[in-house]
Design a protein around this motif. Structure first.
Motif, PDB file in Angstrom:
ATOM      1  N   ARG A 285       1.157  -1.331  -0.407  1.00 25.88           N
ATOM      2  CA  ARG A 285       0.016   0.054   0.333  1.00 25.88           C
ATOM      3  C   ARG A 285       0.955   1.338  -0.067  1.00 25.88           C
ATOM      4  O   ARG A 285       1.571   1.819   0.989  1.00 25.88           O
ATOM      5  CB  ARG A 285      -0.835  -0.255   0.925  1.00 25.88           C
ATOM      6  CG  ARG A 285      -1.669  -0.995   1.020  1.00 25.88           C
ATOM      7  CD  ARG A 285      -2.401  -1.436   2.167  1.00 25.88           C
ATOM      8  NE  ARG A 285      -3.754  -2.602   2.212  1.00 25.88           N
ATOM      9  CZ  ARG A 285      -4.211  -3.132   3.871  1.00 25.88           C
ATOM     10  NH1 ARG A 285      -3.557  -2.016   4.927  1.00 25.88           N
ATOM     11  NH2 ARG A 285      -5.120  -3.886   3.506  1.00 25.88           N
ATOM     12  N   THR A 286       0.736   1.586  -0.952  1.00 29.32           N
ATOM     13  CA  THR A 286       1.285   2.370  -1.338  1.00 29.32           C
ATOM     14  C   THR A 286       1.159   4.639  -1.134  1.00 29.32           C
ATOM     15  O   THR A 286      -0.239   4.434  -1.616  1.00 29.32           O
ATOM     16  CB  THR A 286       2.764   2.440  -2.879  1.00 29.32           C
ATOM     17  OG1 THR A 286       2.833   2.161  -2.496  1.00 29.32           O
ATOM     18  CG2 THR A 286       3.071   4.317  -2.766  1.00 29.32           C
ATOM     19  N   HIS A 287       1.660   5.344  -0.482  1.00 31.02           N
ATOM     20  CA  HIS A 287       1.214   6.688  -0.155  1.00 31.02           C
ATOM     21  C   HIS A 287       2.585   7.741  -0.793  1.00 31.02           C
ATOM     22  O   HIS A 287       3.378   7.420  -0.126  1.00 31.02           O
ATOM     23  CB  HIS A 287       0.671   7.297   1.232  1.00 31.02           C
ATOM     24  CG  HIS A 287      -0.473   6.566   1.821  1.00 31.02           C
ATOM     25  ND1 HIS A 287      -1.706   6.421   1.747  1.00 31.02           N
ATOM     26  CD2 HIS A 287       0.105   5.371   2.415  1.00 31.02           C
ATOM     27  CE1 HIS A 287      -2.205   5.854   2.952  1.00 31.02           C
ATOM     28  NE2 HIS A 287      -1.815   4.820   3.311  1.00 31.02           N
ATOM     29  N   LEU A 288       2.021   7.986  -2.116  1.00 31.08           N
ATOM     30  CA  LEU A 288       2.804   9.369  -2.465  1.00 31.08           C
ATOM     31  C   LEU A 288       2.577  10.474  -2.201  1.00 31.08           C
ATOM     32  O   LEU A 288       2.035  11.017  -1.230  1.00 31.08           O
ATOM     33  CB  LEU A 288       2.321   9.811  -4.283  1.00 31.08           C
ATOM     34  CG  LEU A 288       2.552   8.417  -4.973  1.00 31.08           C
ATOM     35  CD1 LEU A 288       2.433   8.386  -6.354  1.00 31.08           C
ATOM     36  CD2 LEU A 288       3.588   7.890  -5.166  1.00 31.08           C
ATOM     37  N   ALA A 289       3.960  10.652  -1.487  1.00 26.26           N
ATOM     38  CA  ALA A 289       4.594  12.181  -0.666  1.00 26.26           C
ATOM     39  C   ALA A 289       5.144  12.808  -1.005  1.00 26.26           C
ATOM     40  O   ALA A 289       6.302  12.123  -2.043  1.00 26.26           O
ATOM     41  CB  ALA A 289       3.911  12.399   0.638  1.00 26.26           C
ATOM     42  N   SER A 290       5.389  14.224  -0.719  1.00 26.90           N
ATOM     43  CA  SER A 290       7.351  14.951  -0.797  1.00 26.90           C
ATOM     44  C   SER A 290       8.019  14.203   0.223  1.00 26.90           C
ATOM     45  O   SER A 290       7.783  13.764   0.809  1.00 26.90           O
ATOM     46  CB  SER A 290       6.991  16.510   0.041  1.00 26.90           C
ATOM     47  OG  SER A 290       6.373  16.217   1.095  1.00 26.90           O
ATOM     48  N   PRO A 291       9.395  14.923   0.570  1.00 29.57           N
ATOM     49  CA  PRO A 291      10.222  14.293   1.121  1.00 29.57           C
ATOM     50  C   PRO A 291       9.767  14.221   2.763  1.00 29.57           C
ATOM     51  O   PRO A 291      10.448  13.958   3.220  1.00 29.57           O
ATOM     52  CB  PRO A 291      11.722  14.467   0.693  1.00 29.57           C
ATOM     53  CG  PRO A 291      11.118  14.739  -1.532  1.00 29.57           C
ATOM     54  CD  PRO A 291      10.012  15.565  -0.804  1.00 29.57           C
ATOM     55  N   GLU A 292      10.001  15.289   2.446  1.00 29.38           N
ATOM     56  CA  GLU A 292       9.649  15.787   4.092  1.00 29.38           C
ATOM     57  C   GLU A 292       8.202  15.391   4.574  1.00 29.38           C
ATOM     58  O   GLU A 292       8.453  14.881   6.001  1.00 29.38           O
ATOM     59  CB  GLU A 292       9.265  17.633   3.963  1.00 29.38           C
ATOM     60  CG  GLU A 292      10.144  18.764   3.743  1.00 29.38           C
ATOM     61  CD  GLU A 292      10.293  19.039   2.062  1.00 29.38           C
ATOM     62  OE1 GLU A 292       9.839  17.696   1.682  1.00 29.38           O
ATOM     63  OE2 GLU A 292      10.573  19.412   1.872  1.00 29.38           O
ATOM     64  N   MET A 293       7.545  15.261   4.200  1.00 30.06           N
ATOM     65  CA  MET A 293       6.394  14.189   4.451  1.00 30.06           C
ATOM     66  C   MET A 293       6.188  12.771   4.945  1.00 30.06           C
ATOM     67  O   MET A 293       6.347  12.297   5.838  1.00 30.06           O
ATOM     68  CB  MET A 293       4.962  14.406   3.165  1.00 30.06           C
ATOM     69  CG  MET A 293       4.204  15.528   3.590  1.00 30.06           C
ATOM     70  SD  MET A 293       2.782  15.238   4.316  1.00 30.06           S
ATOM     71  CE  MET A 293       1.721  14.477   4.338  1.00 30.06           C
ATOM     72  N   ALA A 294       7.925  11.902   4.082  1.00 28.64           N
ATOM     73  CA  ALA A 294       7.638  10.614   3.724  1.00 28.64           C
ATOM     74  C   ALA A 294       8.274  10.573   5.254  1.00 28.64           C
ATOM     75  O   ALA A 294       8.394   9.819   6.355  1.00 28.64           O
ATOM     76  CB  ALA A 294       8.407  10.254   2.742  1.00 28.64           C
TER      77      ALA A 294
END
Ligand code: SF4
Lengths: 200, 457
Positions: free
Chosen positions: B431-440
């Motif tokens: 299950r993948t959630h895409l986000a920015s490096p900061e969010m990750a």
């Protein structure tokens, strides 16, 4: 490449939207599996249950669609990666013609390189064809590339160059190699315009 | 006379022959290869008994199947080593420069093309990989191709192509703190959908795009394919030229001056007309995160999961109406050709500094290139990640697609800085959630999806 003139075959309805190339063929199958065997793995996440048995729900596992060579697909079929294995896998199952409202762009180009005809039609027409394919008394579809028709009545558009390539089974690399003098002339002139492009 | 677009100008400069009906044979100035798609094309060329036409216009790198385990120097399995070796040998015999494992210049093709100055404004650039659209950030006309077209490029240094329609996407206003290039492009995909750009070359414009550094622009263009467009572009400007100057494959001396004068003629004319226009107000955006199995399934991190795609929700193990923040995660992946460049790693490290990853989270940082890894280590970024319990790995594609075996476990939830959240993309049932490096980075610390703005002081 095998010519594409007319095709009379069972059509399988598969209207799922945004079917991506990762879903059509998993990346593990793109690494070492010979081209000829890729058909065994097409849609494997839907076609097989986690234990490896066939999923009876999946359209290609239903007896009436097993030999289907035409697929009636949902919007934006083949979205995602550039992996040509997605086309090889579908072709490996025996499919030679797709009918959909829209396609992933790279997938669309890849079809023509492999003698697979991707037909684009308005969503309502595609849905009507899917209903026909799903009807209990459904007959095989006939796709006539020369006349650009499905079942004699539904007309589709295709560029003249791509049509000719499919009809005659022509290979693009062969055609372009014949233009070598033009390529050489282009580069000679371009070297003067943009010398930084070319190695010294 | 109406003005011409960036696309029009570059396109017209590359026409070798008009093949009729809007289809043209274009010259390919730059070709990038990686082992996974590249070796197939090389073998096909060999089978046909054709010699590569212009090896000097191609470079190669290893990225998809290389192991990214710390200290690794090859593939993670025998078949991978064999593929790497085939690619290496075929390239050497053809005279193609390959940046090999452990060398300065190795990395994800879409990271090293710009890094080496191989990608230039105004060039046509192709690669057997759909995220080739990334290179448009420097004002190149770049798109991904399959194996047959790749073989065509090797044989003829050209491509047969129909000219796309033009779309301009304007990003107005300035994004708030914590809202990054990744959030801008995800917001656009959310707005117009993954089929919104079909048949188009997208030019990104507006104040917020001008404000981005080159790395941010590369992130924006990277997700063009997720808009359904195989081409994304940004007009070159001072930032582009500053970025390129002095890079290994960039022109130097008198050639630089000549190239620069040419590049400055490329941006779309003031009166240029686009077939489609979209705009986004960036000042109103929250950090974005995907909740479903398509990049268009995206919301602000302060939002609630919508109920319009029950199948996607079932796959993702989410319920309609639940706030996305607070969802527990097991994996975090900071890497891929979207977000693995030095400023991405710096931004993630700034969130992580002095904190620890949640105990139940396995977090990875995978630099996009060998060079980025060295530069990050010189700044001590690796120490920050290691001290927080993250893994610091070797350069490559890694868990973006898992071709090298770097996979998310079934049913595990991963916040990923990559570009695709398709069913099974990061592994079966992942299950993948895409986000920015900061969010990750913030998700790794909190152990759940969280609004990164809480971490900014
Ligand atoms: S990082 Fe991911 S998207 Fe980028 S080239 Fe590698 S596999 Fe493809």
């Amino acid at each position: 490449m095998e010519k594409f003139t007319t095709l009379s075959a069972v059509a399988a309805p598969f209207l799922q939207k945004n079917v991506d190339t990762d879903f059509i063929i998993r990346v593990e199958r793109c690494t070492g599996t010979p081209k000829e065997q890729l058909g065994n793995y097409a849609f494997e996440m839907a076609r097989f249950l986690p234990g490896g048995a066939e999923n009876p729900e999946f359209v290609f596992n239903q007896p009436r669609y097993r030999g289907a060579r035409i697929m009636v697909c949902g919007e934006f079929f083949g979205t995602g990666s550039s992996r040509e294995m997605a086309v090889w896998a579908i072709a490996g199952m025996g499919v030679r013609c797709l009918i959909a409202p829209s396609y992933g762009q790279i997938f669309f180009s890849n079809c023509f390189q492999n003698g697979v005809l991707p037909i684009t039609l308005p969503a309502a027409t595609v849905e009507a064809l899917a209903r026909e394919a799903a009807a209990p008394e459904a007959k095989p579809f006939t796709v006539d590339l020369e006349r650009q028709t499905i079942n004699g009545s539904v007309r589709f558009e295709i560029g003249a160059r791509r049509k000719k390539m499919l009809l005659e089974g022509l290979d693009e690399i062969g055609l372009t190699l014949a233009l070598e003098p033009k390529i050489a002339a282009f580069q000679a002139a371009d070297r003067k315009r943009r010398p930084w492009i070319y190695p010294a | 006379m109406t003005g011409r677009t960036l696309l029009d100008k570059i396109w017209d400069q590359h026409v070798v022959e008009d093949l009729g009906e809007g289809v043209q044979l274009l010259h390919v100035d730059r070709h990038l290869m990686h082992e996974l798609s590249g070796h197939r094309g090389q073998l096909e060329l060999r089978k046909r008994g054709i010699r590569m036409r212009d090896p000097g216009l191609t470079i190669g790198s290893m990225d998809h199947v290389v192991s990214t385990a710390p200290g690794a120097k090859g593939g993670n399995a025998a078949w991978a080593d064999k593929m790497i070796d085939t690619f290496r040998t075929e390239s050497r015999q053809a005279g193609v420069k390959v940046y090999d494992i452990g060398q300065d210049g190795q990395g994800i093709v879409h990271v090293v093309g710009p890094e080496l100055g191989f990608t230039l404004p105004g060039v046509t650039l192709l690669c057997g990989d759909s995220h080739t659209c990334t290179h448009g950030a420097l004002g190149a006309l770049a798109w991904g191709i399959g194996t047959s077209e790749l073989t065509h490029v090797l044989a003829t240094q050209t491509i047969v192509q129909q000219k796309p329609k033009t779309m301009r996407a304007r990003f107005d206003g300035q994004p708030a703190r914590g809202v990054t290039a990744k959030d801008l492009i995800l917001a656009l995909i959310g707005k117009i959908g993954t089929a919104g750009g079909v048949g188009c070359a997208v030019e990104y414009a507006g104040e917020a795009i001008r404000g981005l550094d080159m790395e941010g622009r590369l992130t924006v263009c990277n997700l063009s394919i997720e808009l359904g467009a195989k081409i994304g572009m940004i007009a070159p400007d001072g930032k582009t030229y500053d970025y390129l100057k002095g890079r290994r494959h960039a022109p130097a001396g008198a050639l630089w001056d000549q190239a620069l004068a040419h590049w400055q003629t490329l941006p779309s004319d003031a009166g240029a007309r686009f077939d489609i226009e979209h705009s986004i107000d960036c000042s109103a955006l929250a950090p974005q995160i995907t909740w479903g199995t398509s990049p268009e399934d995206v919301i602000g991190v302060d939002g609630k999961v919508p109920g319009n795609k029950p199948e996607a929700l079932a796959y993702m193990g989410l319920t309609a109406g639940q706030p996305i923040a607070g969802t527990r995660v097991e994996r975090v992946f900071i890497g891929s050709c979207t977000n693995s460049r030095l400023p991405d790693l710096r931004a993630a490290a700034a969130i992580v500094r002095g904190r620890k990853a949640a105990k139940h989270v396995k977090a990875w940082v995978v630099p996009g290139s060998w060079r980025i890894k060295q530069d990050a280590e010189a700044e001590g970024l690796h120490q920050i990640f290691l001290a927080a319990g993250f893994e610091w790995r070797e350069a490559g594609c890694s868990m973006c697609v898992g071709a090298n075996g770097d996979l998310v476990e079934p049913l595990a939830r991963c916040v990923s800085t990559s570009n695709r959240n398709f069913v099974g993309r990061q592994g079966p049932q992942a299950r993948t959630h895409l986000a920015s490096p900061e969010m990750a980075a913030a998700a790794a610390i909190a152990g759940e999806i969280v609004d990164v703005r809480q971490f900014l002081n």
